[in-house]
Design an enzyme around this catalytic site. Structure first.
Site, short mmCIF file in Angstrom:
data_model
loop_
_atom_site.label_atom_id
_atom_site.label_comp_id
_atom_site.label_asym_id
_atom_site.label_seq_id
_atom_site.Cartn_x
_atom_site.Cartn_y
_atom_site.Cartn_z
CG ASP A 252 -8.25 4.32 0.41
OD1 ASP A 252 -8.25 3.16 0.37
OD2 ASP A 252 -7.62 5.29 0.86
CD GLU B 179 -0.69 5.16 -4.13
OE1 GLU B 179 -0.24 5.58 -3.14
OE2 GLU B 179 -1.51 4.49 -4.15
CG ASP C 153 -2.11 1.17 1.27
OD1 ASP C 153 -2.34 1.45 0.04
OD2 ASP C 153 -2.68 1.57 2.26
C1 GLC Z 1 -4.96 3.49 2.59
C2 GLC Z 1 -5.42 2.10 2.10
C3 GLC Z 1 -6.53 1.47 2.77
C4 GLC Z 1 -5.88 1.36 4.08
C5 GLC Z 1 -5.26 2.37 4.93
C6 GLC Z 1 -4.68 2.15 6.20
O1 GLC Z 1 -5.88 4.17 2.60
O2 GLC Z 1 -5.88 2.19 0.61
O3 GLC Z 1 -6.88 0.37 2.20
O4 GLC Z 1 -6.83 0.44 5.05
O5 GLC Z 1 -4.42 3.21 4.15
O6 GLC Z 1 -3.82 1.44 6.10
#
Ligand code: GLC
Length: 725
Positions: free
Chosen positions: A430, A320, A317
């Site tokens: 998200d 980007e 995650d």
């Molecule tokens: C980002 C991710 C989401 C996750 C959050 C906390 O927003 O896209 O899926 O729950 O971070 O880690």
């Protein structure tokens, strides 16, 4: 511009000295003497601009994870991986950079822009009949892909960029996630609820809270004591845990990952050759330089810290990479605030102040102020931005391969670029608990498949905002068909586990989730055939049917060879209009043991769909294979399978299966059951051929003819012919 013939279908046009992004796998090509690019008018300066005059009726597909319709016409899209949690229709970029576009008009072709920085696709936005592609740089490769039809163009393109990632079979099960499962006790209680409610589930996700102060590859010992033991105890109950890994590494003296990264120089550098500092969840972090192969190997090797604890899957995650703020950016905004203190702010000053803070995160200035060491070549981040998430995930995939080369791990990422599809899947980030996002999810899936990514899905139920039970039910009824089927939601939102609502909802969702497992023989078979043949899993209707209505059908999908989906995505609706390009068989799935079928005639039809029902259309002369539900994928029993066939004259289906956990299928270790049903003199003749290690002992047939007449029969494996005989 240099021109190369890659093969009969693909030509490459090379500008300047492009870097090897590793998006494509078929390199080289035969040089061709040509000054022009097929289809496009080309102009060059600091950027490369391609222009194409679109036929007024041409449809444009592709661009993967993006806003708007399956037909991208009318939109302006910036290919630039973006951490943006509000996916409204005006957004130009989401998390992925998927530069493949397919023109379906009198000139029928695909175009792929192999370029790691920003690319702007104006698909009839400024001028409704002009496609204008702006490559924001002068070194790029453009591929033009030919083919007889849309499907064959996509297949040629996938041969160019390589076959899709294949996850383990358990990753096709239902997966439960939420940002905020705080500790091992909460996870045990969650599992208790799944068992109590008798709802199948294969995996539980660990979001950032499992770490110690959001530090990658650490475990919070207070909330997750004896982690290895915990992982194995959960596994014994039949579930896998899937932890998150974030891109940024916390700056903290004594934290080994940080110390090692500093010592070896593995972090991205700022203009002064110092590790670049940004802030994300843990506060200040450095970004590993995933574009550097040593740094990549190093980071990839760290996944072992978790696989050694029994972990078999990960989600990458914030890659980007997401930047909450840089010191410089934040200070500018703070200075502006100080200067505004006590002043009577007019409209410009007030909104200027607001903008100063709003612009702190993911700012272009920050993306232009750090650098990569691309194995000897220093590159400004902005120019290669779209490779960052890809290369982080490549690091993970290569690390996991080194740990156990024969094992299929679950891996998917938020940021992505074409090429990454060979290493992992993606989730669409998200989204919100909005009906519009269910529809967006439906439209996005085939576009993502066209760009090579097969393992994909959205946060079912929506990540941000509060879902109600009806939206969750309708969303689940769609997500049971997406390869990644995960319910995920944000901290502070309403709980959305399948048992978080009233009893009636739990009952409905139990059946919906069970249906996923019932459909597994078909879904897995279609996924694997698409992965092996380099094909799509979700297909727009227009790829198969030539009529105008199919071209406009944006809220229906074909899934593999046999079925058409027409999800309900409107609140309070108990039915919907559907376009049927031919007669089809409708199964409103609810309780799969009590199935009823209805032949629906070609045309625009209104079908009633109760809240508990999932409509599944079986195409003419097609076969759907189903099994029985189980508590998880590992417990599925394929000894007896049911065949639902809708036959006018002849239907054929190839049912694929394999061990679900290794890559041996690549060496031919898979099974195939070939089912053929043919109408002969008023009755149906059935022939079954089998190859490989077949676990199925009996096939039960329900054959429905065009008038809805049902013929039932069964065949035991002793009567299967061996393939080739
Ligand atoms: C980002 C991710 C989401 C996750 C959050 C906390 O927003 O896209 O899926 O729950 O971070 O880690």
């Amino acid at each position: 511009m240099k021109v190369f013939e890659i093969n009969k279908e693909i030509f490459k046009y090379s500008f300047g000295s492009p870097i090897d992004t590793s998006s494509v796998v078929v390199k080289g090509g035969t040089p061709v003497e040509s000054k022009v690019m097929e289809h496009f008018e080309v102009s060059r300066g600091n950027s490369v601009m391609l222009k194409f005059a679109m036929d007024s009726k041409a449809a444009v597909y592709g661009l993967g994870e993006n806003q708007r319709g399956m037909n991208k016409r009318g939109g302006l899209y910036h290919s630039y991986c973006s951490d943006d949690a509000v996916h409204t229709p005006d957004k130009k970029s989401l998390y992925g950079a998927h530069n493949f576009l397919l023109m379906d008009g009198p000139e029928h072709f695909g175009v792929f822009i192999d370029f790691p920085g920003r690319v702007i696709f104006d698909v009839g936005f400024k001028n409704k009949d002009i496609l204008e592609i702006t490559i924001c740089g002068s070194n790029a490769e453009v591929y033009i892909v030919k083919g007889n039809n849309s499907r064959s163009i996509v297949r040629s393109f996938i041969r160019l960029v390589g076959a899709s990632y294949v996850p383990p079979k358990w990753a096709f099960g239902y997966q439960q996630s939420r940002w905020g499962y705080a500790d091992s006790e909460e996870i045990k209680a969650l599992i208790g609820s799944f068992l109590y409610h008798d709802i199948p589930c294969d995996a539980i996700y660990l979001d950032i809270d499992y770490m110690e102060n959001f530090k990658d590859f650490t475990i919070n010992g207070n909330s997750f004591p004896e982690f290895s033991h915990f992982v194995s105890s959960i596994r014994e109950k039949g579930y896998r845990l899937v932890p998150i890994i974030d891109a940024g590494v916390k700056i903290e003296k004594g934290y080994d990952i940080y110390e090692e990264g500093i010592e070896k120089g593995y972090f991205c550098k700022d203009g002064n050759k110092k590790p670049f500092v940004a802030a994300v969840w843990p506060g200040k972090v450095h970004f590993p330089d995933f574009l550097n192969s040593d740094a990549r190997n190093w980071f990839g090797s760290k996944y072992k810290l978790l696989t050694d604890c029994g972990i078999e899957g990960f989600w990458n995650d914030m890659n980007e990479p997401a930047i909450f703020y840089s010191e410089k950016g934040l200070n500018c905004a703070i200075e502006k605030a100080k200067a505004s203190e006590g002043k009577n702010l007019g409209v410009d000053d007030f909104f200027g102040l607001m903008d100063a803070f709003n612009g702190v995160s993911n700012s272009p200035e920050d993306y232009s102020s750090f650098y990569h060491d691309f194995d000897g070549t220093i590159l400004e981040h902005d120019t290669v931005h779209n490779l960052y998430g890809f290369y982080m995930t490549k690091a993970a995939a290569e690390g996991l391969k080194a740990i156990d080369p024969g094992k299929r791990f679950l891996l998917f990422s938020r940021a992505s670029c074409i090429g990454m599809h060979r290493y992992s899947g993606i989730w669409t980030g998200d989204n919100h608990s909005w009906w519009e996002h269910l529809l967006l999810n439906i439209k996005m899936m085939p576009s993502i498949n066209m760009c090579g990514f097969l393992y994909c899905g959205a946060d079912t139920g929506g990540f941000g905002g509060d879902v109600n039970s009806e939206l969750l039910i309708r969303w689940m009824q769609f997500s049971i068909f997406t390869p990644l089927f995960r319910n995920h939601s944000a901290l502070g939102t309403r709980r959305q586990e399948p048992f978080a609502f009233d009893e009636d909802t739990t009952g409905i969702l139990r059946n919906v989730i069970r249906l996923r497992y019932v459909l597994m023989p078909y879904l897995y078979s279609e996924y694997m055939k698409a992965a092996i043949k380099g094909d799509m899993y979700f297909i727009p209707l227009s790829f198969e049917y030539g009529d105008e209505a199919s071209k406009g059908a944006e809220d229906q999908l074909l899934l593999g060879d046999s079925i058409m989906l027409c999800p309900v995505y409107t609140e309070n609706a108990r039915g919907r209009y559907v376009w049927l390009p031919e007669d089809m068989l409708l199964w409103k799935a609810f309780d799969y043991e009590k199935r009823e079928y209805e032949v629906v005639k070609m045309g625009h039809q209104y079908i009633e769909v109760g809240l508990a029902e999932t409509p599944v259309f079986i195409k003419k002369n097609s076969i759907l294979v189903i099994g029985r539900h189980a508590r998880n994928i590992d417990s599925l029993d394929s000894r007896e399978l049911q065949i639902i066939a809708f036959v006018e004259d002849k239907a054929e289906y190839e049912l694929y299966d394999d061990d679900g956990c290794t890559y041996d299928y690549r060496k031919g270790a898979f099974s195939e059951i070939n089912i053929m049903i043919e109408k002969r003199e008023g009755t149906f003749a059935i022939e079954v051929r089998a190859k490989g290690d077949i676990r199925t002992k009996r096939l039960s047939f329900v054959i429905i003819d065009m008038n809805g007449k049902i013929t039932e029969s069964a065949i035991n494996s002793s009567n299967f012919k061996s393939s080739g005989s």
